[in-house]
Design an enzyme around this catalytic site. Structure first.
Site, PDB file in Angstrom:
ATOM      1  N   ASP A 124     -76.965   8.383   3.127  1.00  0.00           N
ATOM      2  CA  ASP A 124     -75.762   8.666   2.643  1.00  0.00           C
ATOM      3  C   ASP A 124     -75.884   8.793   0.974  1.00  0.00           C
ATOM      4  OD1 ASP A 124     -73.245   8.250   1.711  1.00  0.00           O
ATOM      5  OD2 ASP A 124     -72.921   6.149   2.689  1.00  0.00           O
ATOM      6  N   ARG A 126     -72.072  14.399   4.603  1.00  0.00           N
ATOM      7  CA  ARG A 126     -73.461  14.892   5.286  1.00  0.00           C
ATOM      8  C   ARG A 126     -72.901  15.862   6.470  1.00  0.00           C
ATOM      9  NH1 ARG A 126     -75.655   9.054   6.198  1.00  0.00           N
ATOM     10  NH2 ARG A 126     -73.422   8.723   6.126  1.00  0.00           N
ATOM     11  N   CYS A 144     -71.419  11.683  10.648  1.00  0.00           N
ATOM     12  CA  CYS A 144     -71.922  10.546   9.956  1.00  0.00           C
ATOM     13  C   CYS A 144     -70.877   9.688   9.773  1.00  0.00           C
ATOM     14  CB  CYS A 144     -72.006  11.346   8.547  1.00  0.00           C
ATOM     15  SG  CYS A 144     -70.657  12.192   7.660  1.00  0.00           S
TER      16      CYS A 144
HETATM   17  P1  4NP Z   1     -70.646  10.593   4.727  1.00  0.00           P
HETATM   18  O1  4NP Z   1     -70.476   9.840   3.176  1.00  0.00           O
HETATM   19  O2  4NP Z   1     -70.992   9.492   5.752  1.00  0.00           O
HETATM   20  O3  4NP Z   1     -71.845  11.421   4.471  1.00  0.00           O
HETATM   21  O4  4NP Z   1     -69.359  11.354   4.924  1.00  0.00           O
HETATM   22  C1  4NP Z   1     -69.666   8.790   3.054  1.00  0.00           C
HETATM   23  C2  4NP Z   1     -68.801   9.252   2.467  1.00  0.00           C
HETATM   24  C3  4NP Z   1     -67.399   8.250   2.379  1.00  0.00           C
HETATM   25  C4  4NP Z   1     -68.032   6.800   2.167  1.00  0.00           C
HETATM   26  C5  4NP Z   1     -69.379   6.453   2.469  1.00  0.00           C
HETATM   27  C6  4NP Z   1     -70.302   7.458   2.901  1.00  0.00           C
HETATM   28  N1  4NP Z   1     -67.104   5.585   2.024  1.00  0.00           N
HETATM   29  O5  4NP Z   1     -67.412   4.412   1.902  1.00  0.00           O
HETATM   30  O6  4NP Z   1     -65.789   5.941   1.688  1.00  0.00           O
END
Ligand code: 4NP
Length: 153
Positions: free
Chosen positions: A125, A13, A7
């Protein structure tokens, strides 16, 4: 078989996908290598988001030992199957791939699971919506089972 779920941050995720793909592999008696990573390096070395840890724990899965890992070109060579959680993840991974062989390993998770038509293409997300984690868990669980069913055939 070596699988990496990917991700953006590798804290929400894909840690759930790693935990659930590993559970499904183990329940089938498969000694496969399961990992996860992020296309961004904002969280490298950090444990999963507490909201993902909590929803996994509610379902008896411990993801606390995972640490965020920035996906590298070596990963695209090493793993047999690279599963992006959303279309942007897949586009970013394909842009990083160096060879056609690497590009061919990269798939959209829900598409690979055969769920893109019923559930939409993306595992959205949940980072900015605390209430989204339960639904993300359910979707990732269903997809992880379908992926392992497909690979087990
Ligand atoms: P992930 O979620 O891609 O599912 O791990 C996110 C985690 C952090 C961020 C964005 C999405 N961020 O902008 O820091």
């Amino acid at each position: 078989m070596k699988i990496i779920a990917v991700c953006l941050g590798n804290i929400c995720r894909s840690p759930l996908a790693e935990g659930l793909l590993r559970r499904e592999a183990e329940s089938r008696g498969l000694d496969w290598e399961i990992a996860s990573g992020g296309t961004a390096n904002y969280h490298t070395g950090n444990p999963p988001d507490p909201r993902s840890v909590a929803v996994a724990r509610e379902h008896g899965i411990d993801i606390t030992t995972q640490r965020s890992h920035h996906v590298s070109e070596e990963d695209l060579e090493y793993y047999d199957l690279v599963l992006g959680m959303d279309r942007q993840n897949v586009a970013d991974l394909k842009a990083r791939a160096q060879t056609q062989d690497q590009r061919d390993k990269i798939h959209l998770f829900l598409d690979y699971a055969g769920l893109a038509e019923s559930d939409g293409p993306d595992v959205f997300d949940p980072y900015y919506d605390d209430r989204a984690y339960a639904g993300v868990y359910q979707l990732v669980e269903k997809a992880a089972m379908r992926v392992m069913d497909r690979l087990g055939d």
